[in-house]
Design an enzyme around this catalytic site. Structure first.
Site, PDB file in Angstrom:
ATOM      1  N   LYS A  60       1.506   6.162  -1.822  1.00 52.25           N
ATOM      2  CA  LYS A  60       1.064   5.848  -3.182  1.00 52.25           C
ATOM      3  C   LYS A  60       1.671   6.860  -4.144  1.00 52.25           C
ATOM      4  CE  LYS A  60      -3.343   3.596  -2.142  1.00 52.25           C
ATOM      5  NZ  LYS A  60      -2.985   2.241  -2.614  1.00 52.25           N
ATOM      6  N   GLU A  69      -2.999  -1.524   4.473  1.00 58.79           N
ATOM      7  CA  GLU A  69      -3.588  -1.090   5.748  1.00 58.79           C
ATOM      8  C   GLU A  69      -4.974  -1.678   5.999  1.00 58.79           C
ATOM      9  OE1 GLU A  69      -3.964   0.508   3.022  1.00 58.79           O
ATOM     10  OE2 GLU A  69      -6.107   0.968   3.068  1.00 58.79           O
ATOM     11  N   LYS A 106     -14.415  -2.590   5.607  1.00 58.44           N
ATOM     12  CA  LYS A 106     -13.224  -1.726   5.596  1.00 58.44           C
ATOM     13  C   LYS A 106     -13.689  -0.309   5.310  1.00 58.44           C
ATOM     14  CE  LYS A 106      -9.073  -0.558   2.894  1.00 58.44           C
ATOM     15  NZ  LYS A 106      -8.094  -0.952   1.860  1.00 58.44           N
ATOM     16  N   ARG A 156      -6.218  -4.659   5.605  1.00 62.27           N
ATOM     17  CA  ARG A 156      -6.210  -5.922   6.339  1.00 62.27           C
ATOM     18  C   ARG A 156      -5.867  -5.706   7.816  1.00 62.27           C
ATOM     19  NH1 ARG A 156      -1.848  -8.187   2.169  1.00 62.27           N
ATOM     20  NH2 ARG A 156      -3.216  -6.910   0.865  1.00 62.27           N
ATOM     21  N   ASP A 160      -6.919   6.733   1.693  1.00 63.74           N
ATOM     22  CA  ASP A 160      -5.742   5.864   1.706  1.00 63.74           C
ATOM     23  C   ASP A 160      -4.611   6.499   0.898  1.00 63.74           C
ATOM     24  OD1 ASP A 160      -3.916   3.829   1.829  1.00 63.74           O
ATOM     25  OD2 ASP A 160      -5.057   2.429   0.558  1.00 63.74           O
ATOM     26  N   ASP A 192       0.845   0.501   3.072  1.00 63.41           N
ATOM     27  CA  ASP A 192      -0.257   0.609   2.118  1.00 63.41           C
ATOM     28  C   ASP A 192      -1.151  -0.640   2.139  1.00 63.41           C
ATOM     29  OD1 ASP A 192      -1.848   1.787   0.251  1.00 63.41           O
ATOM     30  OD2 ASP A 192      -0.499   1.458  -1.457  1.00 63.41           O
ATOM     31  N   ASP A 215     -11.994   4.271  -0.576  1.00 68.04           N
ATOM     32  CA  ASP A 215     -11.464   3.126   0.164  1.00 68.04           C
ATOM     33  C   ASP A 215     -12.321   2.829   1.402  1.00 68.04           C
ATOM     34  OD1 ASP A 215      -9.632   1.125  -0.006  1.00 68.04           O
ATOM     35  OD2 ASP A 215      -8.095   2.142   1.186  1.00 68.04           O
TER      36      ASP A 215
HETATM   37  N1  BES Z   1      -7.098   0.493  -1.014  1.00 65.68           N
HETATM   38  C1  BES Z   1      -6.078  -0.230  -1.668  1.00 65.68           C
HETATM   39  C2  BES Z   1      -6.600  -1.195  -2.715  1.00 65.68           C
HETATM   40  C3  BES Z   1      -7.293  -0.590  -3.910  1.00 65.68           C
HETATM   41  C4  BES Z   1      -6.637  -0.445  -5.094  1.00 65.68           C
HETATM   42  C5  BES Z   1      -8.617  -0.253  -3.859  1.00 65.68           C
HETATM   43  C6  BES Z   1      -7.278   0.068  -6.203  1.00 65.68           C
HETATM   44  C7  BES Z   1      -9.280   0.261  -4.949  1.00 65.68           C
HETATM   45  C8  BES Z   1      -8.600   0.405  -6.135  1.00 65.68           C
HETATM   46  C9  BES Z   1      -5.295  -1.033  -0.648  1.00 65.68           C
HETATM   47  O1  BES Z   1      -5.210  -0.504   0.629  1.00 65.68           O
HETATM   48  C10 BES Z   1      -3.905  -1.119  -1.174  1.00 65.68           C
HETATM   49  O2  BES Z   1      -3.248  -0.126  -1.219  1.00 65.68           O
HETATM   50  N2  BES Z   1      -3.505  -2.316  -1.587  1.00 65.68           N
HETATM   51  C11 BES Z   1      -2.218  -2.565  -2.102  1.00 65.68           C
HETATM   52  C12 BES Z   1      -1.625  -3.657  -1.248  1.00 65.68           C
HETATM   53  C13 BES Z   1      -0.161  -3.841  -1.405  1.00 65.68           C
HETATM   54  C14 BES Z   1       0.603  -2.648  -0.914  1.00 65.68           C
HETATM   55  C15 BES Z   1       0.233  -5.067  -0.617  1.00 65.68           C
HETATM   56  C16 BES Z   1      -2.353  -3.030  -3.531  1.00 65.68           C
HETATM   57  O3  BES Z   1      -3.278  -3.773  -3.827  1.00 65.68           O
HETATM   58  O4  BES Z   1      -1.555  -2.623  -4.338  1.00 65.68           O
HETATM   59 ZN    ZN Z   2      -6.698   0.766   1.202  1.00 67.86          ZN
HETATM   60 MN    MN Z   3      -3.578   0.856   0.847  1.00 68.78          MN
END
Ligand code: BES
Ligand code: ZN
Ligand code: MN
Length: 500
Positions: A275, A348, A263, A350, A268, A346, A286
């Site tokens: 966010k 994204e 990834k 996956r 992000d 968010d 990210d």
């Molecule tokens: N890049 C983030 C995950 C992340 C969080 C990486 C903290 C490093 C530190 C990912 O794209 C994301 O935003 N995930 C969300 C998913 C949710 C919206 C389903 C999450 O984990 O909150």
């Molecule tokens: Zn992300």
């Molecule tokens: Mn995200």
């Protein structure tokens, strides 16, 4: 920490000796000290209160043997049964910090007798020691300007004088360099490390190391139905791409490749599901899954040179906002026919990984696939920064990942996969949704989603590295910032993959 590390050299301003907790110097060390430290300064230091014997406890002594005044670091090694390669790596970090603090330039290590006594293989110990020093040495001052103080770093040369150990130590330093490449990319800010920048870095890496590199962008993405990349990357002026790097050793014929997927979201923001409350800060990292894959390819091409071909696929996009952004409620149709209802922009990672996984199964005839992704905040809640989340239902591949994890100290913890989790991802409108709003089993939802894009017959491992790709604290061989997690693990895995 150091300007450079060289294994070898003849100069010596510092001698490093070790002892186990509650024990005196072993005979080999005692014999050496008799020569270089006739006044018994090291033995005196051993009696001082700071010499607790705990791993990494260091007392300083000054010997006066053979004309030159030599600094002696008397280092506690803990209990012999606890001294494994991971402990050696950390120990190298602790010793390295001290060496940097005293500005040592020529170092003689006299630790191999103790390492052997602890039952360590000298090649393993040497490599771990080199890795620890090399990881500690990482600096990224590219983004400092005129208001920062310039630090003078010394060139370190270090040797144990035993060929097997020294050779392995040099190799360890080289492997750390690959991980440091990953860390520097991670550290690079999102206004510099754009999608195009990552593609340039991949091309440069390929040119330098003899890999082949292809970047799919623009119309290529449309033609190849890489629908996740197109949509996640839509709102940014930095356009998305799929980077494919290939290592193909001579004589590998039609051996199936290992496919490493990363990834690589250069920033992000969350997209329209923006966010909030500081959740965005740090999201330049990210891209660290992809950066780890690049570091691994560097190691594979320059150090490991495995017999199996290796393909790297980086799904590169910036998740931004604009009137062209993809939205919650959009439905995407993937190249394998699966349709996805976007419930949260968010989630994204996956969406872009799905493209790379489909592509890998479709086009690469993979022996196995391993993907690395900073996928979920949920895995950080579950495992903190101690373990990466591992999802792998294939016993053989899982054993490989676990062995590489043990060898490199990059810890993984298996999380479950089950039909009920896949059920959780079903959509009333499309086939599946990208995030179930009820927030159950978050890291597992990510893996369950991805599983819809991997051919059932292909061994596959998903590593969620959101907790381990960076650290807030300076300890052992790491300083605050990116850890390069995964570059060494993947390299080690390929090193031990016989390619059959
Ligand atoms: N890049 C983030 C995950 C992340 C969080 C990486 C903290 C490093 C530190 C990912 O794209 C994301 O935003 N995930 C969300 C998913 C949710 C919206 C389903 C999450 O984990 O909150
Ligand atoms: Zn992300
Ligand atoms: Mn995200």
């Amino acid at each position: 920490m150091f300007q450079s590390i060289r294994v070898g050299g003849t100069g010596r301003d510092t001698l490093v000796v070790g002892y186990f907790q509650g024990q005196a110097f072993d005979t080999a060390t005692a014999k050496l000290l008799k020569q270089v430290d006739p006044s018994g300064a090291a033995a005196g230091a051993l009696k001082r209160p700071e010499s607790t014997g705990e791993a990494g406890a260091i007392a300083e002594a000054f010997g006066a043997g053979k004309g030159d005044s030599t600094r002696i670091l008397v280092v506690g090694l803990g209990k012999p049964e606890a001294l494994d390669t991971d402990a050696v790596r950390t120990l190298a970090g602790t010793i390295g910090r001290k060496l940097a603090a005293v500005k040592a330039t020529g170092v003689q290590l006299a630790l191999t007798a103790c390492f052997e006594k602890a039952g360590l293989d000298l090649a393993d110990a040497g490599q771990a020691f080199g890795e620890g020093l090399g990881l500690l040495a990482w600096v990224c001052d590219e983004f400092k300007g005129t208001a920062a103080k310039k630090t003078n770093r010394v060139k370190l040369s270090i040797r144990a004088g035993e060929g097997e150990f020294d050779g392995a130590m040099a190799r360890g330093v080289d492997l750390a360099e690959s991980a440091n490449f990953t860390r520097t990319l991670s550290q690079t800010p999102p206004n510099v490390a754009t999608t195009g920048f990552i593609a340039d870095m991949a091309r440069k890496l390929a040119r330098k190391t003899g890999l082949s590199c292809k970047v799919l962008e623009g119309d290529d993405l449309v033609r190849e139905k890489l629908i996740g990349l197109i949509n996640v990357g839509k709102a940014s002026e930095n356009k998305p791409c799929l980077i494919r790097l290939e290592y193909r050793p001579r004589g590998s014929g039609n051996k199936k490749p290992a496919v490493l997927v990363g990834k690589t979201v250069t920033y992000d923001t969350g997209g329209l599901s923006l966010k909030i409350n500081n959740g965005m800060v740090g999201m330049k990292r990210d891209k660290d899954g992809g950066c780890a894959v690049l570091g691994a390819m560097h190691a594979i091409a320059t150090v490991i040179k495995p017999r199996r071909p290796v393909v790297a696929l980086l799904a590169v996009a910036e998740n931004s906002i604009s009137d062209e952004a993809y939205r919650p409620d959009d439905v995407l149709r993937y190249r394998n026919g699966v349709t996805v209802e976007v419930t949260n922009t968010d989630a994204e990672g996956r969406l872009v990984l799905a493209d790379a996984l489909c592509w890998a199964c479709d086009k690469e005839k993979p022996a196995y696939i391993i993907d690395l992704a900073t996928l979920t905040g949920g895995v950080v809640v579950a495992l903190g920064s101690t373990f990466a989340g591992m999802f792998c239902e294939h016993d053989g591949l899982r054993a490989k990942v676990e062995a590489a994890s043990k060898a490199t100290g990059e810890r993984v913890w298996r999380l479950p996969m089950h039909a009920e989790y896949r059920e959780l991802m079903k959509s009333p409108i499309a086939d599946i949704l990208n995030s179930n709003p009820n927030r159950k089993a978050h890291p597992i939802q990510g893996a369950a989603f991805l599983s819809y894009f991997v051919d059932e017959k292909v061994p596959w491992c998903h590593l969620d590295i959101a907790g381990v790709h960076a650290t807030e604290k300076s300890a052992g061989c790491f300083i605050e910032g990116p850890t390069g997690w995964g570059a060494r693990l993947l390299a080690n895995l390929l090193e031990n993959d016989t390619g059959r």
